[in-house]
Design a protein around this motif. Sequence first.
Motif, short mmCIF file in Angstrom:
data_model
loop_
_atom_site.label_atom_id
_atom_site.label_comp_id
_atom_site.label_asym_id
_atom_site.label_seq_id
_atom_site.Cartn_x
_atom_site.Cartn_y
_atom_site.Cartn_z
N ARG A 73 -5.32 1.90 -8.89
CA ARG A 73 -5.32 1.27 -7.57
C ARG A 73 -6.00 -0.11 -7.61
O ARG A 73 -5.50 -1.08 -7.03
CB ARG A 73 -6.03 2.17 -6.56
CG ARG A 73 -5.21 3.38 -6.09
CD ARG A 73 -5.98 4.12 -5.02
NE ARG A 73 -5.29 5.31 -4.57
CZ ARG A 73 -4.39 5.33 -3.59
NH1 ARG A 73 -4.07 4.21 -2.98
NH2 ARG A 73 -3.80 6.45 -3.23
N THR A 123 3.94 -1.16 -10.20
CA THR A 123 3.16 -2.18 -9.50
C THR A 123 3.90 -3.51 -9.46
O THR A 123 3.97 -4.17 -8.41
CB THR A 123 1.79 -2.37 -10.17
OG1 THR A 123 1.05 -1.15 -10.08
CG2 THR A 123 1.00 -3.49 -9.50
N TYR A 146 1.11 6.56 -6.88
CA TYR A 146 -0.15 7.27 -7.14
C TYR A 146 0.02 8.77 -6.98
O TYR A 146 -0.49 9.57 -7.76
CB TYR A 146 -1.20 6.75 -6.17
CG TYR A 146 -2.60 7.26 -6.42
CD1 TYR A 146 -3.40 6.68 -7.39
CD2 TYR A 146 -3.12 8.32 -5.68
CE1 TYR A 146 -4.69 7.13 -7.62
CE2 TYR A 146 -4.41 8.78 -5.89
CZ TYR A 146 -5.19 8.19 -6.86
OH TYR A 146 -6.46 8.65 -7.08
N HIS A 154 0.83 -1.21 0.00
CA HIS A 154 0.00 0.00 0.00
C HIS A 154 0.87 1.26 0.00
O HIS A 154 0.57 2.22 -0.73
CB HIS A 154 -0.92 -0.01 1.21
CG HIS A 154 -1.61 1.29 1.46
ND1 HIS A 154 -2.63 1.76 0.66
CD2 HIS A 154 -1.43 2.24 2.42
CE1 HIS A 154 -3.03 2.94 1.10
NE2 HIS A 154 -2.32 3.24 2.17
N SER A 182 0.96 3.90 -3.02
CA SER A 182 0.54 5.27 -2.71
C SER A 182 1.56 6.28 -3.20
O SER A 182 1.20 7.37 -3.67
CB SER A 182 0.31 5.43 -1.20
OG SER A 182 -0.75 4.61 -0.76
#
Length: 444
Positions: free
Chosen positions: A124, A199, A112, A105, A109
């Motif tokens: 996400r 990712t 992102y 996460h 983040s």
Amino acid sequence: MSSPAMSELRHRDGQATDKTNDEPPTSSGCVPPETVGIPQINEPPIPAQKDHVPTILKRLPQRWQNWVIRGFFSMLLILGFVLIIWMGPVALTLLVLLIEMMCFHEIISIGYAVYRSKDLPWFRSLSWYFLLCANYFVYGQSLKDYFGIVLHRDFEFLQFLIDYYRFISFILYIFGFIFFVLSLVKNYYLVQFTLFGWTHIGLLIVVSQSNLLTQTMFEGLIWFIISTLSVICNDIMAYMFGFFFGRTSLIKLSPKKTWEGFIGALFSTLVFAFFFAAILAPHPYLTCPAMFDSESHSFVMRCTPSSTFHLKEYHLPMILKDAFGILGFQLSTVTLYPAQLHAVVIAAFASLVGPFGGFFASGFKRAFKIKDFGDVIPGHGGIMDRFDCQFIMASFLYVYIFTFLKTANPQKLIQQLFQLPVEDQMTVYNSLQEHLVKSGAIEL
């Protein structure tokens, strides 16, 4: 000399400049579509660390405030870790999975926020979908090995999810891959493919390492405990020695790291691992592989300990005899657990190589101009800030155990045989009986 007209012109120019500098970004947070690339990072994408300093500590200098807060929460983390070890390997596995998801996460983040992707579709959702696929793939074999019997007996309708986990997880991943291609947006291709790679790097870091760590836990909790606590000891002692004696900078990526802290932590961690292994070695709960007991529906650690956990007499080399002689000790032999020597090797890696996981994370944070990965643990930062060194240790521990310490596990083999169809079990039985007769181990 300056005329009133010139002054008015300068005034207008200043207003125009201020307006340009203060102009808010576009609603998407990105540069215009025709110039989209990897945006420049001019500010930390993650909010600054919250103020966790209690009122009673605000009278202290900031350096000591951080020392007290970090020490207090370090003790809480260690106590929680001991409690979960007492609960057994299943609880530890769930803890590893929780830490894995929290680290993922934090990594996602950052991507992102850095690439201003809030207007890009499904970033996400796809990231977490790929995490699910990856975990299903890497943990499928472990479920088959350790829970195969109970799944086959009590949850037969789920058996196909274990028998065909490789194919199912691959198909699930392909669906995610196709959906990603369909979600591509014109003029944002570079950012989307960057995030796709981001990712997968996150998956490589957290999923693969957590799976290796889980496999080592089921081979005996002692190695997992020594490895994890060696990293924790090294980190604490490096902080302590650096705090009180640090003068010489160790590496530019982490200006607060010092040679004094690095060397002091090295010797402290070696001593800690050596004596701590002697404390843990006599306990079968920590040294035996974890096996699932179908009757009690729980994992048990019962076995005849291997030679690694039996005391053995070692003859000291001449250089050590002379060294002890200078100190007034006449020693020619010592009695140790072989596990203590293995613990020293693990601690040496944790002290010499493990910190480079932290340096790598420091370089990553500097590249994106952030202080911490998150703000979950007061005084420590995010989860990733605490476990950056543990990931590289997970790989080393897995390789070391399965190279030098892995022993045959008959109980695990028997459990796997019980999962075979009856005709296959009879084939194994007849072949084994024939072999034992030929070797003279049994007579018919």
